[in-house]
Design an enzyme around this catalytic site. Structure first.
Site, short mmCIF file in Angstrom:
data_model
loop_
_atom_site.label_atom_id
_atom_site.label_comp_id
_atom_site.label_asym_id
_atom_site.label_seq_id
_atom_site.Cartn_x
_atom_site.Cartn_y
_atom_site.Cartn_z
N LYS A 54 35.32 35.24 38.59
CA LYS A 54 36.58 35.14 39.81
C LYS A 54 36.16 35.58 41.30
O LYS A 54 36.25 34.76 42.01
CB LYS A 54 37.71 35.82 39.24
CG LYS A 54 38.55 35.12 38.04
CD LYS A 54 39.49 36.02 37.54
CE LYS A 54 39.89 35.51 36.11
NZ LYS A 54 41.20 36.15 35.36
N GLN A 98 43.84 42.04 35.45
CA GLN A 98 43.03 41.39 34.22
C GLN A 98 43.75 41.91 33.04
O GLN A 98 43.88 43.12 32.98
CB GLN A 98 41.69 41.87 34.39
CG GLN A 98 40.73 41.05 33.36
CD GLN A 98 40.73 39.41 33.44
OE1 GLN A 98 40.78 38.84 34.47
NE2 GLN A 98 40.49 38.77 32.39
N ASP A 121 48.71 34.48 39.37
CA ASP A 121 48.57 34.17 37.88
C ASP A 121 49.83 33.11 37.07
O ASP A 121 49.76 32.62 36.19
CB ASP A 121 48.31 35.35 37.06
CG ASP A 121 47.04 35.80 36.34
OD1 ASP A 121 46.09 34.91 36.10
OD2 ASP A 121 46.89 36.97 36.34
N1 GUN Z 1 42.81 37.68 30.44
C1 GUN Z 1 42.25 36.60 29.89
N2 GUN Z 1 42.86 35.37 30.83
C2 GUN Z 1 43.35 35.86 31.84
C3 GUN Z 1 44.17 35.14 33.02
O1 GUN Z 1 44.17 34.06 33.12
N3 GUN Z 1 44.86 36.32 33.69
C4 GUN Z 1 44.79 37.34 33.67
N4 GUN Z 1 45.54 38.24 34.52
N5 GUN Z 1 44.09 38.02 32.62
C5 GUN Z 1 43.46 37.26 31.71
#
Ligand code: GUN
Length: 303
Positions: A54, A98, A121
């Protein structure tokens, strides 16, 4: 019949190109770039790898990016304070914590502490509500469902009046994508059915689908004979079914990934299908970048 391959990795490049141009224009005109803060707690290798991807993508697009890594034993209050710090930071337009978080932290409490106008998100209840209302109300569609809908649109698949069947009812994929496909507007207007572990006859419903979206997390759950001839099949499953030596470095082991659909057989029946890997996966980060850019655009009154 051999299906059209819907390659997320190619669509990603197309969209990142569009985002990159917009970032340059906004920087020139308004002197600001999108800012994304990612909070990672602990040392889970999968989470580390997602977060660094990311950050890398954000960096390549010219975003301000902060990766805030904290130790496993951070207290819930400390994490809440950290979220508040980024809520107040005017140079940050998107905050992502995350998941998963360690067991001693209530993840709902942490996610709900993020300013809904920085919740790129789309997990905050305010944004879930906005998504449910649809139309102009939607600010941050959750990234994986947004990626799925974008792939369907860009593959030229007609959604209006289509029978869409969603396999799985998670908060992250199944429920939001079902909601998005039923809304009025671009990529919507479908007749949607959601099937799940308690559905009596999953096969019956899947066989009716013009668009079949599978997000169950069960490798090979959807059998080729469940697929209607010419259907569009979106496989969201990313299941680790073993390990193999890496092509780049044979001394390193990498996971073998399988989807929820038997791809080799399904591609002979479907009209269009996403591969695993290289299908839905690359779209999630792309949509995170788009949400972060849009957050800045909302702030500048450009949306
Ligand atoms: N953990 C796995 N996928 C995601 C996601 O799309 N967003 C977040 N915040 N954590 C994750």
């Amino acid at each position: 019949m051999t299906a059209q391959l819907i390659k997320g990795s190619e669509i990603r490049e197309e969209i990142l190109g569009e985002i990159g141009k917009e970032v340059e224009q906004i920087k020139e005109k308004h002197g600001q770039v999108p800012g994304l803060a990612t909070i990672l707690v602990g040392e889970d290798p999968a989470s580390q790898s997602y977060v660094s991807l990311k950050m890398k993508t954000a960096h390549q697009l010219g975003y301000k990016e902060i990766q805030d890594t904290r130790s496993e034993d951070i207290s819930e209050q400390e994490l809440l304070d950290l979220v508040e710090q980024y809520n107040k930071d005017d140079s940050i337009h998107g905050i992502l914590v995350q998941l998963p978080l360690p067991d001693h932290i209530n993840d709902k409490r942490v996610l709900n502490a993020i300013d809904p106008d920085k919740d790129v998100d789309g997990f905050h209840p305010v944004n879930v509500g906005r998504l449910m209302i649809g139309g102009d109300e939607v600010k941050f569609p959750p990234c994986t469902p947004a990626g799925i809908q974008e792939m369907i649109i860009r593959a030229g698949v007609e959604t209006s009046g289509a029978e869409t069947v969603v396999v799985g009812r998670s908060n992250i994929v199944g429920k939001p994508i079902a909601n998005m496909m039923v809304q009025k507007g671009r990529g919507g207007n479908s007749t949607v059915t959601v099937v799940h572990t308690r559905t009596k006859d999953m096969e019956f419903h899947c066989k009716r689908a013009d668009i079949l979206i599978v997000a169950a997390g069960v490798p090979g759950l959807v059998k080729p004979e469940w697929i209607k001839e010419g259907a569009c099949v979106i496989d969201v499953g990313v299941n680790r079914v073993g390990e193999k030596p890496s092509k780049k470095d044979p001394n390193k082991m990498v996971p073998i990934l399988r989807g929820d659909v038997d791809f080799d057989a399904a591609k002979e029946i479907a009209g269009a299908i996403t591969p695993v890997p290289g299908g839905v996966g690359p779209m999630t980060i792309t949509m995170l970048m788009r949400n972060t850019l849009n957050s800045l655009k909302y702030k500048l009154g450009l949306m």
